[in-house]
Design a protein around this motif. Structure first.
Motif, short mmCIF file in Angstrom:
data_model
loop_
_atom_site.label_atom_id
_atom_site.label_comp_id
_atom_site.label_asym_id
_atom_site.label_seq_id
_atom_site.Cartn_x
_atom_site.Cartn_y
_atom_site.Cartn_z
N ALA A 465 -14.85 -30.31 -13.30
CA ALA A 465 -15.08 -29.09 -14.08
C ALA A 465 -13.87 -28.78 -14.94
O ALA A 465 -13.99 -28.50 -16.13
CB ALA A 465 -15.40 -27.93 -13.15
N ILE A 466 -12.70 -28.84 -14.32
CA ILE A 466 -11.49 -28.53 -15.08
C ILE A 466 -11.26 -29.60 -16.14
O ILE A 466 -10.99 -29.32 -17.31
CB ILE A 466 -10.28 -28.45 -14.13
CG1 ILE A 466 -10.45 -27.26 -13.20
CG2 ILE A 466 -8.99 -28.34 -14.91
CD1 ILE A 466 -9.51 -27.27 -12.03
N TYR A 467 -11.43 -30.84 -15.72
CA TYR A 467 -11.13 -31.96 -16.61
C TYR A 467 -12.05 -31.96 -17.82
O TYR A 467 -11.60 -32.04 -18.98
CB TYR A 467 -11.26 -33.26 -15.81
CG TYR A 467 -11.11 -34.49 -16.63
CD1 TYR A 467 -9.86 -34.89 -17.08
CD2 TYR A 467 -12.21 -35.27 -16.95
CE1 TYR A 467 -9.72 -36.02 -17.85
CE2 TYR A 467 -12.08 -36.41 -17.71
CZ TYR A 467 -10.84 -36.78 -18.15
OH TYR A 467 -10.71 -37.90 -18.91
N LEU A 468 -13.35 -31.86 -17.56
CA LEU A 468 -14.31 -31.98 -18.65
C LEU A 468 -14.27 -30.76 -19.58
O LEU A 468 -14.46 -30.89 -20.78
CB LEU A 468 -15.72 -32.14 -18.10
CG LEU A 468 -16.01 -33.46 -17.39
CD1 LEU A 468 -17.36 -33.40 -16.70
CD2 LEU A 468 -16.00 -34.60 -18.40
N SER A 469 -14.04 -29.60 -19.01
CA SER A 469 -14.14 -28.41 -19.85
C SER A 469 -12.90 -28.23 -20.72
O SER A 469 -12.86 -27.33 -21.54
CB SER A 469 -14.36 -27.18 -18.98
OG SER A 469 -13.28 -27.03 -18.09
N ARG A 470 -11.90 -29.08 -20.53
CA ARG A 470 -10.67 -28.91 -21.29
C ARG A 470 -10.64 -29.70 -22.59
O ARG A 470 -9.67 -29.62 -23.33
CB ARG A 470 -9.48 -29.29 -20.42
CG ARG A 470 -8.72 -28.07 -19.95
CD ARG A 470 -7.32 -28.36 -19.54
NE ARG A 470 -7.12 -29.71 -19.02
CZ ARG A 470 -6.42 -29.97 -17.92
NH1 ARG A 470 -5.94 -29.01 -17.21
NH2 ARG A 470 -6.23 -31.21 -17.52
N PHE A 471 -11.67 -30.52 -22.82
CA PHE A 471 -11.66 -31.34 -24.04
C PHE A 471 -11.50 -30.48 -25.28
O PHE A 471 -12.07 -29.40 -25.37
CB PHE A 471 -12.98 -32.12 -24.16
CG PHE A 471 -13.11 -33.21 -23.15
CD1 PHE A 471 -12.00 -33.96 -22.78
CD2 PHE A 471 -14.32 -33.49 -22.57
CE1 PHE A 471 -12.13 -34.97 -21.85
CE2 PHE A 471 -14.45 -34.49 -21.64
CZ PHE A 471 -13.36 -35.23 -21.27
#
Lengths: 858, 110
Positions: A465-471
């Motif tokens: 969640a953190i990784y993907l939403s930071r793009f």
């Protein structure tokens, strides 16, 4: 004016919860108070007053309301997208569900087991005041801890210690096998039962529910007994019908049923009947001696008694009442007895709680491994979802709502998995109960399942969640891949972690098995195979010679004899042997073995020097044999022919036998003496021919029943008893084998998914390589190289870890295997091979791709 | 009648705001209550009560600019509204009324 800096934490916390529109003014008030307090009462007090004020501000009305950023429409949208994603990427969905649900199923099973273990003996209403008396005894220079006490301990506690509310004596192990019979209409019914003798207050102290009778008077006299509900039903049809009926015990004494009890599943000790201890006391005069120990003492302390203080006082109990100075009693909470049972040198060293901890850790690891799979696969698939994230961000989605989307996806997945895992648990629970010897039920789990599912979903969804939403939307939409090295690294380390745990588990299982095999096949110094054992009863005790002679004549029976010792475990001993040069303070117990004719020969115990006993018991009166260890302990040279004093009775040493194991391999071989004494030899044993056990057992049973009517024939085999000593270890070995294989399975699922993904991402590269003439084998190698590297790192970490773990486990055994390098090599190779299998399917599939297929699409 | 219903602490707070006339904000109100009624008051309970009285219309508040003595935080001054004064007046009258109805005997017995 220079002012003291404001403390950070209280104000930060206040800022966190306070309504924003009120914040400034209230904070102003707080600051003004604080500054004034610093001047008047000093910084420390001012700080505490501030904390108190802030905490008192934490109340409804001041706390800001939490806004749910996802309204129902977004929620439905998220669910819909998740479901579509599951359908679109079926392989990763299946891998995720398979991995997570296996993990969850393991966790649930272990939770059931742990929960059951932790609830043992906790049902007593007075539980926090119930204690058991244990004794530390000095023996051969060591301190050993025993649950047995002298028969007068309770009396001393009741009269000399005002802290004690009630103390009672009970028989050991809480279950002595007896024969109970009921005569009705002229026919007699005989049942073998486990019988507990306890002093009258037993039912007032312990909360065993009484269906019939009341706690205050069920054991009022020596002939009243309380029987279990099952017994009442099988003998009399119903609990109510049982009251007032007469039962016979061992065809010798008669009792009246005064109550019917239930023995709950949660009780660690099981018994079918409770008899007033007075009737046991009357039959066993030795209970009045402080020197003899066997029964157990249980007590209820008054409310508010400081146990440590009480322990200091009670330590002198035996010294105050007798001239024995090597026994130091102490009390242990009754409900702790089940989990904390192992003492070393008088100190608590663990017990079942170790297994509870071990399995809790295993459960945690398995769940973590399963969560990691999910993290790995979803970050690996990130590129697929990049565009989605980019567009959503471009039209105004905030990072929070995207994170919520991914979290709801993972939670949905874990909820689906939990449904699957419940099905798995239902399926495997009977098998699991069989292995653990328990009666676990699923309904203890109901609150636990959704909790675990949601927690698992949130944990496993957190990183993606953190990784993907930071793009960054601009970069992503232009098709530029953000630098993925960090994510790649993280992914690799997650796999390293998974396989480290898997390898450690494989190694541990392997070594546990080796140790158990070693223990069970080790030369014991006697031959335990094909030896039947049963306790004598009724007629046999009166005519033992005739009985044994008849047994020996049965075809298939090689020979028969009897012994006081059942060859497995501590069977009691004496400390009154005196030898030249003995330290007068030495109270070492010699293990006691009283035998009938030909016992030593029958068991194949070897003679070291001197001679065996002859068959003429009268001539052997006053003769004794020792084991090597006893002779070594006494320091006797040329022992044969020497005369020693046994509690005032002279005994001549006629021979020495080689050491043999009569206790489990956790214990060193202790000093032992053997005398010929048929009266004490209550275990009839017979050696039978191998291969026709069934026929022989049948013939022996028939003979026993005709010789000794009214006593059901219950026999065991010595080698089975021997195995039973290691049942705890065996169970752990079996369970850890299952859980280790599951851990590996889950890890491999993850690896499989990851390999599929890598192969897919590199499909163009593979196509070009093939066009340029690379062979299939080269490509397989190329794709698996990375995984092999990961496995290698895992191996490097896992070997020392498992070395340490297994080493410390083996230290608990007096006789143990040496750790050898190849245990680790084998488990490492096994893990490597399994991992390679998981990866190779994908890599081989990728290597055989037709370059035209993958290069023409752009 | 119901619209004038005041809790005991509410009444104390309203009176204190009135007493402090023009200088009533969190710190002074708290100090004054502690001085006059001899009981300790937490910032939390005071703030809650002030806001509740404000939302009922008994009080109104004005925020000052940043104050140096408060490290840049503003003060929130409270004053009684006409409605609040009426509520106090009502409470006082009803109490007086009740006191006058109390038989002397009861007082003497104490």
């Amino acid at each position: 004016m220079k002012r003291k800096d404001l403390p950070y934490l209280p104000f930060a916390f206040f800022r966190l919860f306070c309504k924003p529109e009120w914040h400034a003014a209230i904070e102003g008030d707080l600051i003004e108070h604080y500054d004034r307090n610093v001047d008047t009462v000093g910084p420390t007090k001012a700080y505490w007053k501030l904390i108190l004020d802030v905490l008192r501000l934490f109340r409804p009305g001041i706390i800001r309301s939490i806004h749910f950023k996802n309204n129902p429409i977004m929620f439905r949208h998220n669910i819909l997208l998740s479901l579509r994603n599951f359908r679109r990427y079926k392989t990763s969905f299946i891998i995720n569900v398979a991995g997570l649900s296996t993990g969850l199923a393991c966790v649930m099973l272990i939770f059931l087991w742990v929960n059951d273990e932790l609830s043992k003996d906790r049902f007593h209403v007075n539980g926090d005041r119930l204690y058991q008396v244990l004794e530390n005894r000095v023996q051969t220079g060591h301190v050993i801890t025993r649950e047995s006490n002298s028969g007068r301990t309770a009396e001393a506690l009741n009269t000399q210690y005002p802290e004690v509310d009630t103390a009672i004596m009970t028989t050991w192990n809480w279950g002595q096998s007896k024969v109970l019979s009921v005569t009705s209409n002229g026919t007699s019914k005989d049942i073998n039962i486990d019988c507990l003798y306890a002093d009258e207050p037993f039912f007032r102290m312990f909360s065993f529910p009484l269906i019939e009778g009341s706690a205050s008077n069920v054991l009022r006299d020596m002939t009243s007994v309380v029987i279990s509900k099952q017994l009442a039903i099988s003998l009399f049809g119903s609990p109510a019908d049982a009251v007032g009926k007469t039962v016979d015990i061992d065809h010798a004494s008669q009792f009246q049923v005064s109550g019917v009890m239930e023995v709950p599943e949660e009780s660690s000790r099981k018994f079918d009947i409770v008899i007033n201890f007075e009737s046991f006391r009357k039959a066993n005069k030795w209970l009045n001696l402080w020197e003899a120990t066997a029964p157990q003492t249980l007590l209820m302390l008054n409310e508010g008694v400081d146990v440590e203080e009480f322990n200091r006082k009670v330590a002198n109990l035996v010294r105050d009442n007798s001239n024995i100075n090597v026994r130091t009693p102490f009390v242990r909470k009754f409900s702790d007895g089940y989990l904390y049972g192992r003492y070393e040198e008088g100190k608590l060293a663990g017990g079942r709680i170790e297994y509870v901890r071990l399995f809790s850790i295993i459960a945690l690891f398995i769940l973590v491994i399963a969560c990691m799979n999910f993290m790995n696969l979803s970050t690996a698939r990130a590129s697929r979802r990049m565009k989605e994230v980019g567009i959503k961000k471009a039209v105004g989605a905030r990072q929070g709502s995207l994170a919520a989307q991914f979290l709801s996806e993972s939670t949905l997945l874990s909820l689906i998995s939990s449904v699957v895992s419940v099905l798995m648990v239902v399926l495997f629970l009977p098998q699991f109960n069989l292995i653990t010897d328990k009666n676990l039920k699923l309904d203890n789990l109901l609150w636990f399942i959704p909790l675990v599912a949601i927690v698992t979903g949130l944990i496993s969804g957190s990183y993606p969640a953190i990784y993907l939403s930071r793009f960054k939307p601009a970069l992503v939409l232009k098709g530029k891949l953000e630098s993925m090295t960090l994510a790649n690294m993280a992914r690799k380390w997650l796999v390293v972690f998974q396989f480290t745990i898997s390898i450690v588990m494989i190694t541990c299982v392997l070594i546990v098995y080796k140790q158990i095999e070693f223990v069970q096949s080790r030369a014991l110094g006697y031959n335990k195979n094909n030896v039947m054992i049963f306790s004598r009863s009724g007629e046999i005790s009166k005519k033992q010679d005739a009985f044994i002679d008849e047994l020996r004549k049965i075809p298939g029976v090689i020979t028969a004899s009897a012994s006081s010792h059942d060859m497995t475990g501590h069977n009691g001993g004496i400390s009154g042997i005196t030898w030249p040069g003995k330290d007068p303070e030495d109270r070492t117990e010699f293990e006691r073995m009283h035998i009938d004719r030909g016992f030593v020969e029958m068991m194949g115990i070897e003679l070291k020097e001197g001679r065996m006993f002859t068959d003429n018991a009268d001539n052997e009166k006053g003769n004794v044999m020792f084991n090597e260890n006893a002779i070594k302990y006494m320091g006797l040279k040329d022992p044969v022919g020497k005369v020693l004093d046994f509690n005032g009775d002279p005994h001549t040493i006629i021979g020495v036998v080689k050491d043999f194991n009569f206790e489990s391999f956790h214990e060193p071989i202790k000093p032992l003496y053997i005398v010929m004494d048929q009266r004490s030899a209550g275990n009839i044993m017979l050696k039978i021919e191998g291969g026709k056990e069934q026929d022989v057992v049948e013939r022996v049973t028939r003979f026993h029943n005709s010789f000794n009517p009214g006593f059901p024939f219950v026999y065991r085999f010595v080698d089975e008893d021997y195995k039973d000593q290691y049942r705890a270890e065996q169970r752990v070995a079996d369970l850890s084998r299952y859980f280790a294989s599951l851990a590996i399975l889950i890890s491999c699922l993850g690896l499989f998914g990851l390999a599929a993904f890598t192969a897919e991402r590199r499909v163009k590269e593979i196509g070009i390589r093939k066009v340029l003439g690379s062979g299939d084998a080269r490509i397989v190698l190329l794709l698996s190289e990375e995984f092999m590297k990961i496995m290698f790192i895992a191996l490097v970490i896992a070997v020392p870890a498992s070395w340490y773990l297994t080493g410390s486990w083996l230290e608990g055994f007096q006789y143990r295997i040496e750790l050898q390098w190849w245990y680790f090599a084998v488990s490492g190779l096994a893990a490597l091979a399994i991992a390679w299998l998981a990866v190779s399917y994908q890599t081989i599939k990728a290597s055989r791709i037709n370059p035209v297929e993958c290069l023409k699409v752009e | 009648m119901k619209k004038y219903q005041l809790g005991e602490f509410e009444e104390v707070v309203l009176l204190t705001v009135g007493i402090l006339h023009g200088n009533a904000y969190g710190v002074t109100i708290r100090d004054e209550i502690e001085k006059l009624v001899k009981r300790s008051v937490s910032v939390g309970s005071l703030q809650i009560t002030l806001r509740r009285l404000e939302s009922k219309g008994f009080l109104k508040s004005t925020q000052s600019g940043p104050e140096e003595s408060r490290r840049g935080r503003p003060k929130l001054y409270f004053e009684l509204t006409a409605y609040g004064k009426r509520a106090l007046e009502f409470t006082r009258q009803s109490r007086n009324n009740m006191w006058s109805m109390l038989p002397r005997l009861v007082l003497r017995l104490q």
